[in-house]
Design a protein around this motif. Sequence first.
Motif, PDB file in Angstrom:
ATOM      1  N   ASN A 226     109.039  40.598 -23.132  1.00  0.00           N
ATOM      2  CA  ASN A 226     110.408  40.089 -23.172  1.00  0.00           C
ATOM      3  C   ASN A 226     110.503  38.706 -22.551  1.00  0.00           C
ATOM      4  OD1 ASN A 226     111.432  42.239 -24.479  1.00  0.00           O
ATOM      5  ND2 ASN A 226     112.685  43.013 -22.798  1.00  0.00           N
ATOM      6  N   ALA A 232     115.439  44.637 -25.158  1.00  0.00           N
ATOM      7  CA  ALA A 232     114.509  45.678 -25.593  1.00  0.00           C
ATOM      8  C   ALA A 232     115.340  46.895 -25.968  1.00  0.00           C
ATOM      9  CB  ALA A 232     113.521  46.033 -24.486  1.00  0.00           C
ATOM     10  N   ASP A 273     104.867  47.047 -29.606  1.00  0.00           N
ATOM     11  CA  ASP A 273     105.856  48.064 -29.225  1.00  0.00           C
ATOM     12  C   ASP A 273     105.149  49.349 -28.787  1.00  0.00           C
ATOM     13  OD1 ASP A 273     107.815  46.249 -29.964  1.00  0.00           O
ATOM     14  OD2 ASP A 273     107.930  47.009 -32.012  1.00  0.00           O
ATOM     15  N   THR A 288     110.436  45.622 -28.167  1.00  0.00           N
ATOM     16  CA  THR A 288     110.739  44.500 -27.279  1.00  0.00           C
ATOM     17  C   THR A 288     110.972  43.219 -28.085  1.00  0.00           C
ATOM     18  OG1 THR A 288     108.374  44.045 -27.043  1.00  0.00           O
ATOM     19  CG2 THR A 288     109.386  45.484 -25.406  1.00  0.00           C
TER      20      THR A 288
END
Length: 374
Positions: A226, A232, A273, A288
């Motif tokens: 991130n 997210a 992910d 994310t």
Amino acid sequence: MLFLWVSRTPRTNPGAGWWAAAMLFALCARLAFLVLLQHESTLTVSAYSALNIVEKLCLVMGLVRFFNMTTATRWLWIALIAVEGWILLVALAELPALARNLVVAAFNAGALSFAAWLAFQRRAELSARLMLVTACSSALLALHWVTAFPIIALEPDWFRHGFMLGTLLVLVQYFSLLAAILLNFQNRLLEAESKALDMAFQDPLTGLSNQRYMTALFEKALLLANRPHQLAALFYIDLDNFKPINDRAGHHVGDEVLKIVAVRLRQCTRSTDICARVGGDEFVAICTQLDDANHAHDIASKLLHSLTDAIIVEGRHYHVGASIGVSLYPLHGNSLPTLLEYADQAMYQMKKSGKNGYCVHEASHPADEANRGA
């Protein structure tokens, strides 16, 4: 002693035991040679020769067992018995030593050449460098046995020097084999460690991550994936109509359905992910680097569309569908338990509303929700 020690380790490759025996016969042969240097006699020469050829047989048998080969070795045993009988016959009949020496040299050179070929042929299965050392030292020893007696006939002093050279090559040969066994131990440990990690963090049926893995890596995944001003999304997925499939078609069909669901989850998410199985028919996907909340809606729609498609197992079509609850980081919380709880609540809200859809959690008091997530 080293070979004997490693051979007694549980689940050790059986080659180690053969090489322990080979080294034992090599030691006994050299002790006989020391006696030969002090008191040369037909008995000591015969004992040295008899022990030496047994060592070569054990060496070859160790390589065959080490690489789990199906090579027929009965001809080696037949040749060994024949040569041992010939050595005994030469000693009893007092035949010329050359008759014994040529046969012993031929057997040893043949066995060592075979050992060199085995090590070279199988070098890619373990360590190419170590097996090349074994192959080269075995080939040089074969050459040594072929040329030793002609050289001694021309230069008698070569008897001692040739013995020392042969012993040096034998040491190189067996140390490379010992290193190969230790490397095999290392590979076993690494493989066991890898399997243990898989068992600790991977669902054995679907191959997805399990809840332990998801919990351990959640915060790291957020830090790595991130960026500022990004979101997210956590998707809590509960399959609809899965229990009737298990009850009517059997658990083996249910397991295949779960495996196909896992594949579809991977296809709908990115490699960065996290996809995890957290219950019998419950899954979690953490995605994310989302630019806004609408991106989470797009992913939820994609997941729902994929999971509502018919699943074919053993030629039959099964329809499961899914109820999906969604929570967003950091809008709904900053910790995994909080996000899971809200996504679970949203999923149950979807179940009450008719199933086969998705619902995003709505925080009634954003400040309170933020504090709770912290």
